[in-house]
Write an enzyme that holds these catalytic residues in place. Structure first.
Site, short mmCIF file in Angstrom:
data_model
loop_
_atom_site.label_atom_id
_atom_site.label_comp_id
_atom_site.label_asym_id
_atom_site.label_seq_id
_atom_site.Cartn_x
_atom_site.Cartn_y
_atom_site.Cartn_z
N HIS A 82 0.84 -1.21 0.00
CA HIS A 82 0.00 0.00 0.00
C HIS A 82 0.87 1.25 0.00
O HIS A 82 0.63 2.19 -0.77
CB HIS A 82 -0.90 -0.04 1.24
N GLU A 83 1.90 1.26 0.83
CA GLU A 83 2.80 2.42 0.89
C GLU A 83 3.63 2.55 -0.38
O GLU A 83 3.85 3.66 -0.88
CB GLU A 83 3.70 2.31 2.12
N GLU A 88 -6.29 6.89 -0.97
CA GLU A 88 -6.23 5.67 -0.17
C GLU A 88 -6.87 4.50 -0.92
O GLU A 88 -6.35 3.38 -0.89
CB GLU A 88 -6.92 5.88 1.18
#
EC number: 3.4.24.-
Length: 293
Positions: free
Chosen positions: A139-140, A222
């Site tokens: 995700h990062e 996100e």
């Protein structure tokens, strides 16, 4: 990873300081075009200062330590995982850091895709399975690969510019209206104390309202970072990671760091002011594949 966060507090402080400079240099007496130029310089200046200092500020905020050489198996696994995913995403190897916090969290930041930082909490390493941790790291990495920090900088710069410009135009009108008499043909913006007070208050108020825009982008990114993680390591791993986050401690990171972290604070007066979508919405978006297309 990234976004609007350092930004809200840092940019607020930068704009107030720049506002003082504008008043002291007499920019309130300049033309509308001159004020717009100054607003552009100072509006984007605050964002780019935040961007360039983002790694240092983030590490300082959480007390993170960059891993220069892995000292144990856990650090070795973390560095290798970041390296593997960075290659898959087509970005340079980020710096890797660990910070002490009981909550399950991680963030990424940096001024460029090829000069970035990924940091994870000790709570994440202790409480997540390897598959779940891989998904959070992915995700990062996706935030970095998507160029979210630079995009956020541009959005924040535009927002800052309009906040500064509109605040000072209205402050000029207010100061002229309340500033008393002036001789015919004499150019005046009224009482400078009134001007500065009104401009400062308006910048604070408009800055808070404008944060709705940056918060929206933060939530939107996100969903895309979750989708990026699903593409790197699999949808089920990312869903499992988000479900694990629901059992985590309330995040301990400073409010100014929340937009950079995968696990934002869940309590908010309104979703409009949340840096992250509710976890249930993120899980549902992954299950439906809304952002995977």
């Amino acid at each position: 990873m990234m976004r609007i966060a350092l930004f809200l507090l840092t940019n607020l402080a930068v704009m107030v300081v720049f506002g003082l400079v504008l008043s002291l240099t007499g920019i309130q007496s300049s033309s509308v075009q001159g004020l717009m130029i100054m607003a552009l310089l100072f509006g984007f200046g605050g964002s780019f200062v935040s961007l360039l200092m983002s790694k240092w500020m983030a590490l300082r905020s959480v007390g993170g330590e960059v891993i220069e050489q892995p000292r144990n198996e856990r650090e070795r696994w973390l560095v290798n995982t970041v390296a593997t995913q960075a290659r898959q995403a087509g970005i340079a190897m980020p710096q890797v850091a660990i910070y002490h916090a009981p909550d399950i969290n991680a963030f990424a930041t940096g001024a460029r895709r090829d000069a970035s930082l990924v940091a994870v909490s000790t709570g994440l390493l202790q409480n997540m399975s390897p598959d779940e941790a891989e998904a959070v790291i992915a995700h990062e990495i996706s935030h970095i690969a998507n160029g979210d920090m630079v995009t956020m900088t541009l959005i924040q710069g535009v927002v800052n510019t309009f906040v500064i410009f509109i605040s000072r135009i209205l402050a000029q009108l207010a100061a002229g209206f309340m500033g008393g008499n002036r001789d015919e043909g004499e150019e005046s913006n009224g009482n400078p104390l009134i001007y500065f007070a009104v401009a400062t208050v308006l910048e604070l108020v408009f800055g808070i309202l404008a944060s709705i825009i940056t918060m929206w982008f933060s939530r939107h990114r996100e969903f895309h970072a979750d989708a990026g993680s699903a593409k790197l390591v699999g949808r089920e791993k990312m869903i499992a990671a988000l479900q694990r986050l629901k059992t985590s401690y309330e995040p301990q990171e400073a409010t100014s760091m929340m937009a950079l972290c995968i696990n934002g604070k869940s309590k908010s007066l309104s979703e409009l002011f949340m840096t992250h979508p509710p976890l249930d919405k993120r899980i549902e978006a992954l299950r439906t594949g809304e952002y995977l297309k």
